[in-house]
Motif scaffolding. Sequence first.
Motif, short mmCIF file in Angstrom:
data_model
loop_
_atom_site.label_atom_id
_atom_site.label_comp_id
_atom_site.label_asym_id
_atom_site.label_seq_id
_atom_site.Cartn_x
_atom_site.Cartn_y
_atom_site.Cartn_z
N ALA A 278 1.01 -0.99 -0.11
CA ALA A 278 0.13 -0.50 -0.11
C ALA A 278 0.42 1.41 0.33
N ALA A 279 2.00 1.37 0.64
CA ALA A 279 3.20 2.45 0.74
C ALA A 279 3.55 2.49 -0.72
N GLY A 280 3.33 1.37 -2.31
CA GLY A 280 3.82 2.59 -2.70
C GLY A 280 5.24 0.50 -3.66
N HIS A 281 5.57 0.24 -2.68
CA HIS A 281 6.68 -0.79 -2.99
C HIS A 281 5.95 -1.76 -4.03
N GLU A 282 7.03 -2.50 -4.26
CA GLU A 282 7.00 -3.43 -5.76
C GLU A 282 7.23 -4.83 -4.85
N VAL A 283 6.44 -5.65 -4.69
CA VAL A 283 6.12 -6.76 -3.25
C VAL A 283 5.83 -8.06 -4.10
N THR A 284 6.65 -9.35 -3.89
CA THR A 284 6.59 -10.81 -4.41
C THR A 284 6.35 -11.03 -3.38
N VAL A 285 6.05 -11.77 -3.43
CA VAL A 285 5.58 -12.77 -2.42
C VAL A 285 5.18 -14.57 -1.96
N TYR A 286 5.81 -14.97 -0.53
CA TYR A 286 5.72 -16.42 -1.16
C TYR A 286 5.15 -17.36 -0.43
N ASN A 287 4.59 -18.34 -0.15
CA ASN A 287 3.71 -18.68 0.77
C ASN A 287 3.50 -20.13 0.86
N ARG A 288 3.63 -21.02 1.50
CA ARG A 288 3.94 -22.51 1.98
C ARG A 288 2.70 -23.47 1.59
N THR A 289 1.70 -22.46 1.67
CA THR A 289 0.46 -23.07 0.93
C THR A 289 0.41 -21.94 0.23
N ALA A 290 0.07 -22.67 -1.69
CA ALA A 290 0.49 -20.68 -2.27
C ALA A 290 -0.93 -20.92 -2.34
N SER A 291 -2.02 -20.65 -2.23
CA SER A 291 -3.75 -20.42 -2.09
C SER A 291 -3.66 -19.13 -1.87
N LYS A 292 -2.63 -19.45 -0.46
CA LYS A 292 -2.92 -18.35 0.48
C LYS A 292 -1.80 -16.25 0.04
N ALA A 293 -0.66 -16.99 -1.33
CA ALA A 293 -0.26 -16.46 -1.71
C ALA A 293 -0.85 -15.75 -2.69
N LYS A 294 -2.22 -16.66 -3.62
CA LYS A 294 -2.71 -16.26 -4.59
C LYS A 294 -3.60 -14.86 -4.47
N ASN A 295 -4.53 -15.30 -3.20
CA ASN A 295 -5.43 -14.75 -2.30
C ASN A 295 -4.58 -13.29 -1.43
N TRP A 296 -3.60 -13.03 -1.75
CA TRP A 296 -2.86 -11.86 -0.96
C TRP A 296 -2.52 -11.44 -2.38
N VAL A 297 -2.34 -11.60 -3.73
CA VAL A 297 -2.05 -10.92 -4.41
C VAL A 297 -3.38 -10.02 -5.46
N GLU A 298 -4.15 -11.15 -5.14
CA GLU A 298 -5.95 -10.70 -5.59
C GLU A 298 -6.51 -9.51 -4.95
N LYS A 299 -5.93 -9.15 -3.60
CA LYS A 299 -6.49 -8.38 -2.55
C LYS A 299 -5.42 -7.31 -2.52
N HIS A 300 -3.56 -7.32 -3.06
CA HIS A 300 -3.02 -6.36 -2.71
C HIS A 300 -2.21 -6.03 -4.12
N GLY A 301 -2.78 -6.47 -5.46
CA GLY A 301 -1.29 -6.90 -6.66
C GLY A 301 -0.10 -6.71 -5.78
N GLY A 302 0.75 -7.05 -7.00
CA GLY A 302 2.39 -7.33 -7.20
C GLY A 302 2.20 -8.18 -7.45
N THR A 303 2.81 -9.79 -7.10
CA THR A 303 3.22 -10.57 -7.48
C THR A 303 3.38 -12.59 -6.98
N MET A 304 3.47 -13.36 -7.04
CA MET A 304 3.26 -14.10 -6.08
C MET A 304 4.56 -15.18 -6.55
N ALA A 305 5.74 -15.86 -5.83
CA ALA A 305 6.65 -16.66 -6.29
C ALA A 305 6.71 -17.95 -5.74
N ALA A 306 6.89 -19.46 -6.65
CA ALA A 306 6.75 -20.48 -5.93
C ALA A 306 7.72 -20.93 -4.97
#
Length: 289
Positions: A22-50
């Motif tokens: 939200a502060a404007g940084h470019e964020v890539t997320v990882y989570n052991r359960t990938a569905s949580k990372a997908k949910n995060w990207v849907e809510k906040h943008g950014g990208t997810m990694a495996a």
Amino acid sequence: MAKVAFLGLGVMGFPMAGHIAAAGHEVTVYNRTASKAKNWVEKHGGTMAATPALAAAGADFVFACVGDDPDALAVALGDEGAFGAMREGAVYIDNSTVSADVARQLDAAARAHNFASLDAPVSGGQAGAENGKLTVMIGGDDDAFSLALPVIECYSARVVHMGGAGKGQQAKMANQICIAGLVQGLSEALNFATEAGLDTDKLLEAISGGAAQSWQMVNRGHTMVANEFDFGFAVDWMRKDLRICLAEAAQNGAPLPVTKIVAGYYDELSADGYGRNDTSSLIRRLRKS
């Protein structure tokens, strides 16, 4: 704006990473359960990694918020861990609550790879994470702290640099030692008040304005009386934290008699099936029914 990776999207990490985005940084997320990372990207943008390594590649700052010592070591130093992909000059910020030994291990490994690692455990619970009002206790290099501070401030209300590697984790241990005693004392007081026939609403109004006041009293007093515990910081997480405290105390020689007793009480609650309840469920042990 920085390129940021965030590893671990539990009840704390999910909103913390959101504040950074939200502060404007470019964020890539990882989570052991990938569905949580997908949910995060849907809510906040950014990208997810495996993998942690793929998330960390090229990042200026890599944050982690995971459960315990083995998780912290795996996400950083495992076969697909972040440290194998981080660039020179980057900063790794571990918001997990783990042992000081692990914090020092990560610091040494980061130095060997020509980047920095900060141990940065947080206090303030899920509500603090969601509201961006956490307290962060940091151990590690001065220059790395200065570099990372503007990003850490995205999810915090107070940031204190405690000293070298491991000092942030030791400060968090002191925090948890305080909480253990406070919650037990509050449990005993509220159970006493109930048995004495006091109006607990009036009691909390009275004593929360005096010397007995605490965060636990203000935020958990009424729910403890109402027997509501299905939220907050879980008993099993507190058991882990107190285990770390007691192990550190065994190394430095500090006696923790009350902490040891309360840790045993939490073990009882977990064995009775209350491991996912909030830590304020300590009052359960005192009630007649």
